[in-house]
Motif scaffolding. Structure first.
Motif, PDB file in Angstrom:
ATOM      1  N   HIS A 110       9.348 -86.580  15.692  1.00  0.00           N
ATOM      2  CA  HIS A 110       9.183 -85.647  14.469  1.00  0.00           C
ATOM      3  C   HIS A 110       8.424 -86.715  13.407  1.00  0.00           C
ATOM      4  CE1 HIS A 110      12.552 -82.858  16.207  1.00  0.00           C
ATOM      5  NE2 HIS A 110      12.711 -84.003  16.517  1.00  0.00           N
ATOM      6  N   PRO A 111       7.248 -86.481  13.538  1.00  0.00           N
ATOM      7  CA  PRO A 111       6.190 -87.250  12.354  1.00  0.00           C
ATOM      8  C   PRO A 111       6.706 -86.950  10.984  1.00  0.00           C
ATOM      9  CG  PRO A 111       5.138 -86.185  13.914  1.00  0.00           C
ATOM     10  CD  PRO A 111       6.294 -85.672  14.425  1.00  0.00           C
ATOM     11  N   ARG A 112       7.292 -85.982  10.869  1.00  0.00           N
ATOM     12  CA  ARG A 112       7.950 -85.646   9.398  1.00  0.00           C
ATOM     13  C   ARG A 112       9.142 -84.877   9.534  1.00  0.00           C
ATOM     14  NH1 ARG A 112       7.534 -87.531   4.165  1.00  0.00           N
ATOM     15  NH2 ARG A 112       7.567 -85.692   2.635  1.00  0.00           N
ATOM     16  N   PRO A 113      10.180 -85.813   9.726  1.00  0.00           N
ATOM     17  CA  PRO A 113      11.417 -85.152   9.969  1.00  0.00           C
ATOM     18  C   PRO A 113      11.974 -84.378   8.836  1.00  0.00           C
ATOM     19  CG  PRO A 113      11.446 -87.561  10.393  1.00  0.00           C
ATOM     20  CD  PRO A 113      10.242 -87.255   9.934  1.00  0.00           C
ATOM     21  N   SER A 114      12.759 -83.189   8.936  1.00  0.00           N
ATOM     22  CA  SER A 114      13.227 -82.508   8.231  1.00  0.00           C
ATOM     23  C   SER A 114      14.673 -82.537   8.483  1.00  0.00           C
ATOM     24  CB  SER A 114      13.032 -81.166   8.388  1.00  0.00           C
ATOM     25  OG  SER A 114      13.115 -80.501   9.528  1.00  0.00           O
ATOM     26  N   ILE A 115      15.595 -82.907   7.346  1.00  0.00           N
ATOM     27  CA  ILE A 115      17.149 -83.237   7.486  1.00  0.00           C
ATOM     28  C   ILE A 115      17.967 -82.222   6.452  1.00  0.00           C
ATOM     29  CG2 ILE A 115      18.842 -85.108   7.345  1.00  0.00           C
ATOM     30  CD1 ILE A 115      16.360 -85.649   9.146  1.00  0.00           C
ATOM     31  N   LEU A 116      18.994 -81.512   7.231  1.00  0.00           N
ATOM     32  CA  LEU A 116      19.774 -80.546   6.253  1.00  0.00           C
ATOM     33  C   LEU A 116      21.145 -81.439   6.262  1.00  0.00           C
ATOM     34  CD1 LEU A 116      20.453 -77.779   5.329  1.00  0.00           C
ATOM     35  CD2 LEU A 116      21.329 -77.317   7.614  1.00  0.00           C
ATOM     36  N   LEU A 117      21.356 -81.503   4.764  1.00  0.00           N
ATOM     37  CA  LEU A 117      22.438 -81.958   4.335  1.00  0.00           C
ATOM     38  C   LEU A 117      23.552 -80.977   4.029  1.00  0.00           C
ATOM     39  CD1 LEU A 117      21.424 -85.087   1.822  1.00  0.00           C
ATOM     40  CD2 LEU A 117      21.657 -85.015   4.460  1.00  0.00           C
ATOM     41  N   GLY A 118      24.819 -81.399   4.062  1.00  0.00           N
ATOM     42  CA  GLY A 118      25.919 -80.715   3.821  1.00  0.00           C
ATOM     43  C   GLY A 118      27.093 -81.464   3.665  1.00  0.00           C
ATOM     44  N   MET A 119      28.105 -80.941   2.687  1.00  0.00           N
ATOM     45  CA  MET A 119      29.238 -82.012   2.649  1.00  0.00           C
ATOM     46  C   MET A 119      30.862 -80.989   2.382  1.00  0.00           C
ATOM     47  SD  MET A 119      28.303 -82.631  -1.622  1.00  0.00           S
ATOM     48  CE  MET A 119      26.621 -82.339  -1.242  1.00  0.00           C
ATOM     49  N   ASP A 120      31.695 -81.597   2.174  1.00  0.00           N
ATOM     50  CA  ASP A 120      32.919 -81.362   2.054  1.00  0.00           C
ATOM     51  C   ASP A 120      33.236 -81.215   0.403  1.00  0.00           C
ATOM     52  OD1 ASP A 120      33.928 -83.778   1.509  1.00  0.00           O
ATOM     53  OD2 ASP A 120      34.998 -83.646   3.433  1.00  0.00           O
ATOM     54  N   THR A 121      34.514 -81.151  -0.065  1.00  0.00           N
ATOM     55  CA  THR A 121      34.821 -80.869  -1.425  1.00  0.00           C
ATOM     56  C   THR A 121      35.179 -82.264  -2.018  1.00  0.00           C
ATOM     57  OG1 THR A 121      36.904 -80.440  -1.006  1.00  0.00           O
ATOM     58  CG2 THR A 121      35.352 -78.573  -1.213  1.00  0.00           C
ATOM     59  N   ARG A 122      35.191 -83.495  -1.269  1.00  0.00           N
ATOM     60  CA  ARG A 122      35.372 -84.816  -2.079  1.00  0.00           C
ATOM     61  C   ARG A 122      34.588 -85.008  -3.259  1.00  0.00           C
ATOM     62  NH1 ARG A 122      38.409 -86.821   2.432  1.00  0.00           N
ATOM     63  NH2 ARG A 122      38.194 -85.505   4.008  1.00  0.00           N
ATOM     64  N   GLU A 123      35.062 -85.691  -4.263  1.00  0.00           N
ATOM     65  CA  GLU A 123      34.458 -85.958  -5.509  1.00  0.00           C
ATOM     66  C   GLU A 123      33.073 -87.004  -5.122  1.00  0.00           C
ATOM     67  OE1 GLU A 123      37.074 -87.214  -8.220  1.00  0.00           O
ATOM     68  OE2 GLU A 123      37.078 -89.418  -7.583  1.00  0.00           O
ATOM     69  N   SER A 124      33.391 -87.831  -3.986  1.00  0.00           N
ATOM     70  CA  SER A 124      32.218 -88.707  -3.800  1.00  0.00           C
ATOM     71  C   SER A 124      31.155 -87.991  -3.023  1.00  0.00           C
ATOM     72  CB  SER A 124      32.752 -89.864  -2.816  1.00  0.00           C
ATOM     73  OG  SER A 124      33.256 -89.037  -1.659  1.00  0.00           O
ATOM     74  N   GLY A 125      31.322 -86.951  -2.866  1.00  0.00           N
ATOM     75  CA  GLY A 125      30.089 -86.055  -1.793  1.00  0.00           C
ATOM     76  C   GLY A 125      28.735 -86.149  -2.363  1.00  0.00           C
ATOM     77  N   ALA A 126      28.651 -85.640  -3.661  1.00  0.00           N
ATOM     78  CA  ALA A 126      27.333 -85.636  -4.374  1.00  0.00           C
ATOM     79  C   ALA A 126      26.534 -86.829  -4.498  1.00  0.00           C
ATOM     80  CB  ALA A 126      27.547 -84.876  -5.730  1.00  0.00           C
ATOM     81  N   TRP A 127      27.315 -87.905  -4.871  1.00  0.00           N
ATOM     82  CA  TRP A 127      26.333 -89.154  -5.014  1.00  0.00           C
ATOM     83  C   TRP A 127      25.976 -89.786  -3.610  1.00  0.00           C
ATOM     84  CZ3 TRP A 127      27.558 -93.845  -3.044  1.00  0.00           C
ATOM     85  CH2 TRP A 127      29.195 -94.090  -2.756  1.00  0.00           C
ATOM     86  N   ILE A 128      26.888 -89.643  -2.869  1.00  0.00           N
ATOM     87  CA  ILE A 128      26.486 -89.980  -1.122  1.00  0.00           C
ATOM     88  C   ILE A 128      25.380 -89.323  -1.084  1.00  0.00           C
ATOM     89  CG2 ILE A 128      27.368 -90.207   1.147  1.00  0.00           C
ATOM     90  CD1 ILE A 128      30.209 -90.785   0.180  1.00  0.00           C
ATOM     91  N   ALA A 129      25.393 -87.844  -1.066  1.00  0.00           N
ATOM     92  CA  ALA A 129      24.356 -87.273  -0.447  1.00  0.00           C
ATOM     93  C   ALA A 129      22.947 -87.667  -1.349  1.00  0.00           C
ATOM     94  CB  ALA A 129      24.430 -85.687  -1.062  1.00  0.00           C
TER      95      ALA A 129
END
Length: 454
Positions: free
Chosen positions: A39-58
């Motif tokens: 995939h010369p230009r990879p496309s990645i889908l991110l998701g997370m659960d409800t932990r408070e650290s999820g947003a900064w890790i993402a």
């Protein structure tokens, strides 16, 4: 030897290695580079659960992916199986879930799915891991500074993605009519909290929702699939027909019958296997379970002329054995159930719909459908360890295991293994005698504690 990836991705205390900012950034770089040959230009889908650290890790992960040449889209708070489904159906190169599943709130993790919706093979994970360590060794984080999560923008969420997954669930089990049913749904203050209410309130006549108010720190806290006795009591107290409970990322589900009894993954496998066989779609009359599945399940399946294979613990290993044997059903006692004709990975919400559909078509309550499942007494003792040495190389532990196996031969089982996601040794004993079961479990656990206990 593998250092980062366990049986379900990378998992640790958020903010501490290997879930510190520089390692997370290196994960993003390594994943993007691993995908580039195809995939010369990879496309990645991110998701997370409800932990408070999820947003900064993402945010940190997305920054690493972007430097590696990938584009990133976020589905926000969503279940693990939703990311697997959306990665496959929307043409993403990979899907990444930021979740520590059933672990407490201060832990988090990174799970990766390929664009086909399946978890990555071990060889691919090892290749990514090798590059992560190369990045950490060669990149001058001391000079450039590790990525500062507070300086990175929070990812925008595309709400259409979650809506697409919800439509998949509605269509997966068509003609489901639950108007006459009363349900109790425990969402574990996790990812199911954003989907289960919309799903079940449209399907069932009466729904009591519990643990649907995540605050970043209450995920799995005294609720959810980690504590199925909670929903079992709620179900009985409410006079409900059935209770359903999910873990933090909703890739598995456990149940409760109207009498307040917990119904685990073994029972779901029996229920589903008999239904699939009756409809002549259970390939080779075969089910794949794990080494932890109760002997009672094996006996009940045998009475229905269904054979059971045992895989190592971990839904990816169940899937590997299913694929090797072309099996149409597999799962774990913990509630991961795999229906390959419907999805590529375990999905708690989907499992719940399948079970409800079976109960509806049978016209019988859950406890009646499982009345002949007689489980052997089983105990699991968890021992926190400081290292994971081969247990057969620790003579005191090996001796206690041999003693138990000789005493229980033909009338019980001994399964000792390390957790793939936590620093734990799990001692599982099954026996006809509860006293003998506990005696052997305690003896082995004590030997492990004395030798390598944390």
């Amino acid at each position: 030897m593998r250092k980062l990836f366990g049986t379900d991705g990378i998992r640790a205390v958020a903010g501490e290695a290997p879930l510190d900012a520089k390692t997370i950034y290196a994960v993003g770089l390594a994943l993007a580079h691993q995908l580039k040959p195809k995939h010369p230009r990879p496309s990645i889908l991110l998701g997370m659960d409800t932990r408070e650290s999820g947003a900064w890790i993402a945010s940190v992960l997305a920054a690493g992916l972007a430097e590696g040449g990938a584009t990133v889209k976020s589905a926000g708070v969503i279940t693990t199986p939703a990311i697997a489904y959306l990665a496959r159906t929307h043409g993403f190169s990979a899907g990444v879930v930021i979740s520590a599943s059933h672990n407490p709130w201060h832990d988090n993790g990174i799970k990766i799915f390929g664009g086909d919706g399946y978890k990555l093979p071990d060889a691919t994970e090892l290749a990514i891991e090798d590059e992560i360590f190369r990045q950490l060794e060669t990149r001058d984080f001391e000079t450039t500074g590790a990525p500062d999560p507070s300086a990175l923008p929070e990812l925008e969420t595309d709400p259409k993605l979650r809506a697409d997954y919800e439509q998949f669930l509605f269509k997966a089990v068509p003609q489901l009519d639950l108007d006459h049913m009363k349900l109790v749904i425990d969402c574990a203050n996790g990812a199911a909290s954003v989907i289960a209410p919309e799903l079940f309130l449209q399907l069932a006549g009466s729904v009591k929702l519990t643990h649907v108010h995540p605050d970043g720190r209450n995920i799995n806290a005294g609720c959810g699939a980690l504590h199925p006795e909670v929903v079992a009591k709620e179900t009985k107290d409410a006079g409900a027909d059935m209770g359903i409970t999910f873990d933090g990322d909703a890739d598995r589900a456990l149940f409760a019958d109207a009498n307040g009894n917990v119904v685990n993954g073994d029972a779901v496998l029996l229920l589903a296997a008999r239904d699939l066989k009756a409809r002549e779609i259970l390939k080779d009359d075969m089910v794949v379970a794990t080494t932890m599945s109760n002997m009672g399940l094996e006996a009940a399946l045998r009475r229905s002329e269904i054979k059971m294979l045992r895989a190592p613990v971990g839904d990816k290993y169940v899937l590997e054995m299913m694929q090797a044997n072309d099996a149409s059903l597999g799962g774990e006692q913990s509630g991961h159930v795999l229906f390959p004709h419907l999805a590529t990975t375990g999905d708690g919400l989907l499992t719940a719909l399948v079970v409800l559909d079976i109960v509806q078509r049978a016209g019988k309550p859950l406890h009646e459908l499982l009345a002949d499942l007689k489980t052997f007494p089983q105990v699991i003792v968890n021992v926190r360890v400081k290292e994971k040495r081969p247990l057969d190389q620790i003579e005191t532990v090996a001796a206690r295991i041999r003693e138990a196996e000789e005493a229980l031969e033909g009338n019980g089982r001994v399964v000792i293994r390390y957790s793939g996601t936590e620093p734990l040794a799990r001692v599982m004993i099954e026996a006809e005698s509860e006293a003998e079961m506990r005696r052997h479990a305690d003896a082995i656990a004590q030997a492990i504690q004395e030798a390598i206990g944390a």
